[in-house]
Each structure stands twice: as C-alpha cells, then as structure tokens.
Design a protein around this motif. Structure first.
Motif, mmCIF file in Angstrom:
data_model
loop_
_atom_site.group_PDB
_atom_site.id
_atom_site.type_symbol
_atom_site.label_atom_id
_atom_site.label_comp_id
_atom_site.label_asym_id
_atom_site.label_seq_id
_atom_site.Cartn_x
_atom_site.Cartn_y
_atom_site.Cartn_z
ATOM 1 N N ALA A 19 0.673 -1.188 -0.022
ATOM 2 C CA ALA A 19 -0.102 0.025 0.037
ATOM 3 C C ALA A 19 0.781 1.206 -0.062
ATOM 4 O O ALA A 19 0.373 2.312 -0.676
ATOM 5 N N LEU A 20 2.022 1.244 0.736
ATOM 6 C CA LEU A 20 2.873 2.395 0.936
ATOM 7 C C LEU A 20 3.484 2.716 -0.552
ATOM 8 O O LEU A 20 3.493 3.910 -0.961
ATOM 9 N N MET A 21 3.903 1.487 -1.207
ATOM 10 C CA MET A 21 4.518 1.691 -2.228
ATOM 11 C C MET A 21 3.560 2.025 -3.668
ATOM 12 O O MET A 21 3.991 2.827 -4.450
ATOM 13 N N LYS A 22 2.379 1.588 -3.413
ATOM 14 C CA LYS A 22 1.276 1.937 -4.494
ATOM 15 C C LYS A 22 0.864 3.326 -4.176
ATOM 16 O O LYS A 22 0.600 4.357 -5.329
ATOM 17 N N LYS A 23 0.262 3.878 -3.063
ATOM 18 C CA LYS A 23 -0.205 5.050 -2.809
ATOM 19 C C LYS A 23 0.715 6.221 -2.204
ATOM 20 O O LYS A 23 0.228 7.301 -1.960
ATOM 21 N N GLY A 24 1.868 5.944 -1.811
ATOM 22 C CA GLY A 24 2.526 7.046 -1.131
ATOM 23 C C GLY A 24 3.281 7.997 -2.043
ATOM 24 O O GLY A 24 3.379 8.026 -3.375
ATOM 25 N N PRO A 39 -1.370 6.650 6.825
ATOM 26 C CA PRO A 39 -2.247 5.402 6.749
ATOM 27 C C PRO A 39 -3.727 5.711 7.343
ATOM 28 O O PRO A 39 -3.906 6.688 8.150
ATOM 29 N N GLY A 40 -4.702 5.092 7.167
ATOM 30 C CA GLY A 40 -6.100 4.971 7.741
ATOM 31 C C GLY A 40 -6.012 5.090 9.295
ATOM 32 O O GLY A 40 -6.560 5.862 9.973
ATOM 33 N N GLY A 41 -5.785 4.018 9.721
ATOM 34 C CA GLY A 41 -5.868 3.403 11.256
ATOM 35 C C GLY A 41 -4.575 3.510 11.840
ATOM 36 O O GLY A 41 -4.737 3.117 13.118
ATOM 37 N N GLY A 42 -3.505 4.075 11.623
ATOM 38 C CA GLY A 42 -2.398 4.123 12.483
ATOM 39 C C GLY A 42 -2.330 5.049 13.530
ATOM 40 O O GLY A 42 -2.875 5.876 13.365
ATOM 41 N N GLU A 43 -1.494 4.559 14.568
ATOM 42 C CA GLU A 43 -1.516 5.403 15.666
ATOM 43 C C GLU A 43 -0.301 6.264 15.931
ATOM 44 O O GLU A 43 0.280 7.057 16.577
ATOM 45 N N MET A 86 2.513 8.397 10.371
ATOM 46 C CA MET A 86 2.648 8.457 8.761
ATOM 47 C C MET A 86 3.725 7.044 8.671
ATOM 48 O O MET A 86 4.284 6.445 9.487
ATOM 49 N N ASP A 87 3.406 6.446 7.409
ATOM 50 C CA ASP A 87 4.532 5.344 7.165
ATOM 51 C C ASP A 87 5.576 5.789 6.184
ATOM 52 O O ASP A 87 5.476 6.645 5.489
#
Length: 119
Positions: A19-24, A39-43, A86-87
């Motif tokens: 997901a990171l490589m695709k949407k980042g 990310p959507g649900g990251g803390e 963030m990732d």
C-alpha cells in the motif's frame, strides 16, 4: 520524546508495504529516496529501511548502511514534530558507502521537510 525504535514503529507486512509503494508520495534528498503515506488507522509513525542488493552485493555492507539509517532516524525522529502518524520508507540511493554524518544530515532534511509539510 522517547529515543527508541520499538517493534510497533517498524513497518512490516506485505500489504502495508504494498500500500505504501502504491499510494505513497516519493521524494529524494541527497543519498536517500523516500516514500511517505498517511495510513488510515495508524497510531504511530512507522519506518522501513531498504538498501539495494543490486548495488551492494555483500550483506555486511547492506546491513551497515541500514544500521546507520535506522540510527539516524531513531535519534532525530522528534524532528517530525506533531505530524500525524505516517508510514515512511527510506531507500539508500548511492553507489558508495557514505559516512554516518552525511546519512544523518540527509535523514534530518527529510524529517524536517515531512514535519513542515504535515503542519
């Protein structure tokens, strides 16, 4: 701020990395390329470090560079400030092994940029 890098702050798993490589969003600074995504649900902020096997054939050299990058991030992660979770993926992008100080400066520049962009 705590200056450790616990397991929950490391980015892992095929789906999260994909997901990171695709949407980042991609960027570069000195010897490093980076990809960042909120990310959507990251803390917490999560990080991943990569060094190309194509450039550095020996695992000893790749591991040395990864240790230097992770240590640079760990000691300067407060530069992100109050940026939301963030990732982040850091990719070493030079054909030579640079000193720790050079890598540290590049990581600091990336973190400052991401901290300012999030505000």
């Amino acid at each position: 701020m705590d200056r450790t890098l616990p397991k929950h702050e490391r980015l892992s798993g095929k789906t999260a990395i994909g997901a990171l490589m695709k949407k980042g969003r991609w960027g570069a600074s000195g010897c490093l390329k980076y990809c960042v995504m909120t990310p959507g649900g990251g803390e917490t902020n999560r990080i991943m470090v990569s060094v190309s096997k194509r450039i550095f054939k020996r695992a000893v050299k790749r591991n040395l560079l990864k240790r230097r990058i992770r240590e640079s991030y760990r000691t300067q992660k407060d530069l992100l400030g109050a940026a939301g979770p963030m990732d982040l993926m850091l990719v070493y992008n030079s054909k030579e092994i640079l000193d720790y100080q050079v890598i540290r400066e590049d990581v600091a520049e990336i973190l400052k940029h991401l901290g300012e962009a999030a505000e």
